[in-house]
Design an enzyme around this catalytic site. Structure first.
Site, short mmCIF file in Angstrom:
data_model
loop_
_atom_site.label_atom_id
_atom_site.label_comp_id
_atom_site.label_asym_id
_atom_site.label_seq_id
_atom_site.Cartn_x
_atom_site.Cartn_y
_atom_site.Cartn_z
N CYS A 84 -9.46 -12.64 14.12
CA CYS A 84 -10.40 -11.55 13.95
C CYS A 84 -10.54 -10.76 15.16
O CYS A 84 -10.84 -11.51 16.18
CB CYS A 84 -11.64 -12.21 13.52
SG CYS A 84 -12.75 -10.84 13.37
N CYS B 37 3.36 -1.34 1.78
CA CYS B 37 2.21 -0.63 1.38
C CYS B 37 1.38 0.09 2.59
O CYS B 37 0.67 0.95 2.25
CB CYS B 37 1.53 -1.43 0.79
SG CYS B 37 0.23 -2.88 1.73
N CYS C 153 -14.25 -11.26 7.52
CA CYS C 153 -14.55 -12.29 8.11
C CYS C 153 -15.68 -13.33 8.06
O CYS C 153 -16.73 -12.74 7.99
CB CYS C 153 -14.17 -12.05 9.67
SG CYS C 153 -14.45 -13.54 10.88
N CYS D 130 -18.03 -13.49 11.56
CA CYS D 130 -18.97 -12.24 11.99
C CYS D 130 -18.90 -11.27 11.07
O CYS D 130 -19.51 -10.21 11.35
CB CYS D 130 -17.83 -11.77 13.27
SG CYS D 130 -16.55 -10.60 12.81
N HIS E 10 -15.11 -6.39 8.07
CA HIS E 10 -14.57 -5.74 7.20
C HIS E 10 -13.04 -6.03 7.51
O HIS E 10 -12.62 -5.42 8.64
CB HIS E 10 -14.94 -4.51 6.68
CG HIS E 10 -13.83 -3.85 5.64
ND1 HIS E 10 -13.87 -4.26 4.37
CD2 HIS E 10 -12.75 -3.02 5.84
CE1 HIS E 10 -13.03 -3.31 3.63
NE2 HIS E 10 -12.37 -2.79 4.69
N HIS F 194 -8.56 -5.67 1.79
CA HIS F 194 -8.69 -6.11 0.18
C HIS F 194 -7.60 -7.05 -0.32
O HIS F 194 -6.74 -7.20 0.19
CB HIS F 194 -8.64 -4.76 -0.64
CG HIS F 194 -9.94 -3.80 -0.51
ND1 HIS F 194 -10.11 -2.99 0.58
CD2 HIS F 194 -11.22 -3.81 -1.05
CE1 HIS F 194 -11.21 -2.31 0.41
NE2 HIS F 194 -11.82 -2.93 -0.55
N ASP G 210 -1.42 -8.75 -6.91
CA ASP G 210 -0.11 -8.59 -7.23
C ASP G 210 1.00 -8.92 -5.94
O ASP G 210 2.15 -8.29 -5.77
CB ASP G 210 0.13 -7.15 -7.21
CG ASP G 210 -0.32 -6.28 -6.07
OD1 ASP G 210 -0.70 -6.87 -5.13
OD2 ASP G 210 -0.57 -5.01 -6.32
N ARG H 71 -2.14 -10.72 -2.84
CA ARG H 71 -1.98 -9.90 -1.57
C ARG H 71 -2.66 -9.46 -0.93
O ARG H 71 -3.61 -8.69 -1.28
CB ARG H 71 -0.81 -8.64 -2.13
CG ARG H 71 -0.60 -7.66 -0.98
CD ARG H 71 0.27 -6.42 -1.64
NE ARG H 71 -0.24 -5.64 -2.58
CZ ARG H 71 -1.10 -4.39 -2.66
NH1 ARG H 71 -1.44 -4.04 -1.20
NH2 ARG H 71 -1.49 -3.85 -3.43
N CYS I 85 -4.17 -7.17 1.67
CA CYS I 85 -3.72 -6.16 2.43
C CYS I 85 -4.89 -5.70 3.54
O CYS I 85 -5.98 -5.33 3.03
CB CYS I 85 -3.96 -4.90 1.13
SG CYS I 85 -3.30 -3.40 1.96
ZN LIG Z 1 -14.79 -12.34 12.71
#
Ligand SMILES: [Zn+2]
Length: 133
Positions: A47, A65, A94, A97, A100, A103, A107, A115, A117
């Site tokens: 992270c 992708c 994560c 912390c 974001h 997603h 698939d 997956r 992504c």
């Molecule tokens: Zn983190």
């Protein structure tokens, strides 16, 4: 449950690049194909916010992708239902912390069929090193 690591907006802004801040703290999405250059050798993805290990290098696969894709989480990742943009998606963050990351979609390749992504800017690659080298 509150994340283990909590910092003020000002602290995150100071620590992260503007793009990393936008993605991890504001739930943004980086431009596709902006982080294709991760090394292919053995290692871990951690992270960018707290250094927690999130994915193993050998779970990364070529999904074409535009974002780094993994078939399996390799660390503490939280999943949240995300219904923004008129879609029903599963957001991954994560655990430590609350950054974001991206997603997860159903698939991916077998055996997981998943997956992940992930925004490359939310990750840092740490190559496997020989102990004592
Ligand atoms: Zn983190």
């Amino acid at each position: 449950m509150a994340p283990k690591i909590q910092k003020s907006d000002a602290e995150w802004r100071q620590q992260l690049s503007p793009e990393a801040y936008h993605v991890t703290r504001e739930g943004g999405t980086e431009r596709p194909f902006s982080h294709e250059g991760f090394p292919k050798g053995p290692g871990h993805y951690v992270c960018v916010g707290c250094g927690a290990q999130l994915f193993d290098g050998d779970q990364k696969f070529e999904s074409h992708c535009g974002w780094p894709s993994f078939s399996k989480a390799g660390g503490a990742i939280d999943e949240h239902s995300d219904t923004t943009h008129g879609m029903r998606r599963t957001e991954v963050r994560c655990h430590d912390c609350d950054a974001h990351l991206g997603h997860v979609f159903p698939d991916g390749p077998p055996p997981t069929g998943l997956r992940y992504c992930i925004n490359g800017v939310a990750l840092r690659f740490e190559p496997e090193t020989d102990a004592g080298a």
